[in-house]
Motif scaffolding. Structure first.
Motif, mmCIF file in Angstrom:
data_model
loop_
_atom_site.group_PDB
_atom_site.id
_atom_site.type_symbol
_atom_site.label_atom_id
_atom_site.label_comp_id
_atom_site.label_asym_id
_atom_site.label_seq_id
_atom_site.Cartn_x
_atom_site.Cartn_y
_atom_site.Cartn_z
ATOM 1 N N TRP A 1 23.733 10.768 -4.698
ATOM 2 C CA TRP A 1 22.662 11.682 -4.311
ATOM 3 C C TRP A 1 22.202 11.417 -2.872
ATOM 4 N N PHE A 2 22.075 10.158 -2.526
ATOM 5 C CA PHE A 2 21.650 9.793 -1.169
ATOM 6 C C PHE A 2 22.649 10.299 -0.135
ATOM 7 N N LEU A 3 23.936 10.104 -0.395
ATOM 8 C CA LEU A 3 24.961 10.577 0.523
ATOM 9 C C LEU A 3 24.980 12.103 0.609
ATOM 10 N N ALA A 4 24.684 12.764 -0.511
ATOM 11 C CA ALA A 4 24.634 14.233 -0.510
ATOM 12 C C ALA A 4 23.583 14.734 0.479
ATOM 13 N N VAL A 5 22.425 14.066 0.522
ATOM 14 C CA VAL A 5 21.370 14.436 1.466
ATOM 15 C C VAL A 5 21.816 14.160 2.907
ATOM 16 N N CYS A 6 22.423 12.989 3.130
ATOM 17 C CA CYS A 6 22.876 12.627 4.478
ATOM 18 C C CYS A 6 23.921 13.612 5.000
ATOM 19 N N VAL A 7 24.859 13.990 4.141
ATOM 20 C CA VAL A 7 25.885 14.958 4.531
ATOM 21 C C VAL A 7 25.242 16.308 4.836
ATOM 22 N N GLY A 8 24.247 16.707 4.038
ATOM 23 C CA GLY A 8 23.557 17.961 4.289
ATOM 24 C C GLY A 8 22.893 18.007 5.651
ATOM 25 N N ILE A 9 22.349 16.889 6.100
ATOM 26 C CA ILE A 9 21.698 16.817 7.407
ATOM 27 C C ILE A 9 22.700 17.051 8.532
ATOM 28 N N CYS A 10 23.910 16.510 8.381
ATOM 29 C CA CYS A 10 24.896 16.525 9.465
ATOM 30 C C CYS A 10 25.871 17.698 9.421
ATOM 31 N N GLN A 11 26.239 18.133 8.217
ATOM 32 C CA GLN A 11 27.403 18.997 8.020
ATOM 33 C C GLN A 11 27.305 20.318 8.782
ATOM 34 N N GLY A 12 26.228 21.050 8.576
ATOM 35 C CA GLY A 12 26.098 22.348 9.228
ATOM 36 C C GLY A 12 26.020 22.240 10.732
#
Length: 409
Positions: free
Chosen positions: A320-331
Motif C-alpha cells: 500500500w505504501f509503495l502504491a501511494v509513492c508510485v502514484g505521486i511519481c507516475q503521472g
C-alpha cells in the motif's frame, strides 16, 4: 488552465486508453495467473511467462514504431493509422472476455497490447497538433491526470461485478464482463478525438512513399545521434522509463508471487490512480515554475527509493505504501517526459520522432520485464530483478545531467 475543444478531445483519449492500462496492471494478470495456475503452473512460472509475453508484445511494436511514425507524418495519414491501431486494440480487448485457455489468452493479450501501443504512438504525436509549446506541459499533464481518474470508472464497475457477482455470475464470468465493459469505454471515449482532432503539421505525400519513408527513418536516426542533448535525453528516457513501465506492468504478478491477497493489490493500485490525479496536474504547474527537466530528475530519484523499498517488500502495508509513492511519481514523470520531448522535435515530423520516442520506451518495456523474468528463472524469485531496476534509474539520472536545462527553449 482552461482548455479548448480540441485539447479536451485529445485529453479524453488518455481517459479512454488508461482504462485498458489499468486492467493490464491489475485484473488481466491476476486473471491470467488464475487460469495458468489451474493448468498446473506455479507462481514463479506465471511471472516468467507473463513477463516474456509482455516483452514479445513491446518488442514487435518497438521495431515497427519508427516506420509507422514516419508514414503517419504524411498528410492525412496520422488519424487513419490511429483508427486502424485502435480497432486492433479493441478487438484484442473484446477477445480477452471470451478466451479461457492460457495460451490463447496470451495471444489475444499480445494483439490488444500491440493495438494499444501503436495507437499511442500516433496519439502522443498529436500533442503537437492540438496545442502550443507554452501549453504543452499542462495539456500533457492533464491527459495523464484525467486518464488516471477516468480509468477508475470502468475499473470500479468491473470490480463491483467481480465482488458482487450479480445475476448468478461466477467470478470468471464477472471478470470477463469487466473486460468487455472496458473495451466499450475505450471505444466511446475515443470518439471525440476521432471527430475533433485534425492533423495540423504534416509532410506532403511523396510518389515513392515506402522508399521515402525508410530514407527519412535513416536520416532521422542520424539527426538524433548528432543532436547531443536530444541523444542524451532519449537514452536517459530509455533507462528510467524501463523501470517505470516494468513497475506498472508487473506490480500485481510480483505481489501475487509474494503472497499479497488479490483484493488488497487491486484496492492499493486503485488508490494509486486517485493519488496520481492531483499529482500529475501539480507536476505540470511545478514544471512551469522550476523547469520540466529538473522535475523529471526529482521523479527519477524518487523511483530509486521505490525500487530499494520494493526489494525488501513482504507485507501488505508495504505494498500500500509503495502504491501511494508510485502514484505521486507516475503521472508526472510520464507526462513531463512526453511534453519535454514534444518541445525538442520538429512539429511536421512529430509522428516519426515520437516513433523513435516510442521505440526507446518500448525497448525499455521489453528489457525491464526480461530482467525480472531472468531473475525469476535464475534465483527462483523476482526480487533481484526489482533491485536491478534501481541501476537503470541511476543511469538515466546521470544521462539527464548531460542535457542542458534550457534545451527545450
Amino acid at each position: 488552465m482552461k482548455m479548448n475543444k480540441v485539447e479536451k478531445s485529445w485529453v479524453l483519449y488518455d481517459v479512454a486508453n488508461s482504462a485498458f492500462t489499468m486492467l493490464v496492471s491489475t485484473t488481466i494478470p491476476i486473471y491470467f495467473s488464475g487460469i495458468a495456475e489451474a493448468a498446473g503452473k506455479d507462481g514463479v512460472e506465471v511471472t516468467q511467462i507473463w513477463s516474456l509475453a509482455t516483452s514479445v508484445a513491446v518488442l514487435i511494436m518497438a521495431l515497427l514504431s519508427p516506420i509507422l511514425g514516419a508514414i503517419a507524418d504524411y498528410k492525412g495519414m496520422r488519424k487513419k493509422l490511429f483508427g486502424i491501431s485502435l480497432a486492433f486494440g479493441l478487438v484484442g480487448a473484446v477477445s480477452l472476455a471470451v478466451v479461457t485457455d492460457w495460451m490463447g489468452y496470451l495471444l489475444v493479450f499480445i494483439l490488444a497490447r500491440l493495438g494499444y501501443t501503436a495507437a499511442n504512438v500516433f496519439y502522443d504525436s498529436m500533442l503537437t497538433d492540438v496545442t502550443t509549446d507554452e501549453r504543452m506541459n499542462m495539456v500533457s499533464s492533464h491527459g495523464y491526470a484525467w486518464g488516471y481518474i477516468g480509468s477508475c470508472i470502468p475499473f470500479i464497475l468491473g470490480i463491483a461485478l467481480i465482488f458482487l457477482k450479480p445475476f448468478g455470475l461466477s467470478t470468471a464470468q464477472a471478470t470477463q464482463l469487466s473486460f468487455l465493459l472496458t473495451a466499450i469505454w475505450w471505444l466511446v471515449m475515443s470518439i471525440p478525438l476521432l471527430k475533433n482532432v485534425k492533423q495540423v503539421h504534416y509532410l506532403e505525400k511523396q510518389p515513392h512513399l515506402i522508399r521515402d519513408t525508410f530514407r527519412r527513418v535513416w536520416a532521422t536516426m542520424k539527426k538524433i545521434k548528432n543532436n547531443k542533448p536530444l541523444f542524451y535525453y532519449i537514452i536517459a528516457y530509455f533507462c528510467y522509463i524501463d523501470g517505470v513501465f516494468t513497475i506498472i506492468s508487473l506490480s500485481t504478478t510480483y505481489g501475487n508471487e509474494l503472497g499479497i491477497p488479490s483484493e488488497q493489490m487491486i484496492l492499493a493500485l486503485l488508490l494509486t490512480q486517485f493519488v496520481a490525479f492531483p499529482c500529475a496536474i501539480l507536476s505540470g504547474k511545478l514544471a512551469a515554475k522550476y523547469g520540466c527537466l529538473r522535475l523529471i530528475k526529482v521523479f527519477v530519484i524518487m523511483y530509486m527509493g521505490i525500487c530499494a523499498f520494493g526489494f525488501q517488500l513482504d507485507k501488505v502495508w508495504e505494498f500500500w505504501f509503495l502504491a501511494v509513492c508510485v502514484g505521486i511519481c507516475q503521472g508526472g514523470i510520464q507526462s513531463l517526459s512526453r511534453s519535454y520531448y514534444g518541445k525538442l522535435v520538429p512539429k511536421e515530423e512529430s509522428s516519426e520522432y515520437f516513433g523513435f520516442f516510442d521505440i526507446f520506451g518500448k525497448f525499455a518495456d521489453f528489457m525491464g520485464p526480461l530482467i525480472v523474468a531472468a531473475s525469476a528463472a535464475l534465483f527462483n524469485t523476482s526480487t533481484y530483478g526489482i533491485l536491478a531496476l534501481l541501476v537503470l534509474f541511476l543511469i538515466g539520472y546521470l544521462l539527464l545531467r548531460k542535457v542542458p536545462v534550457d534545451q527545450a527553449n
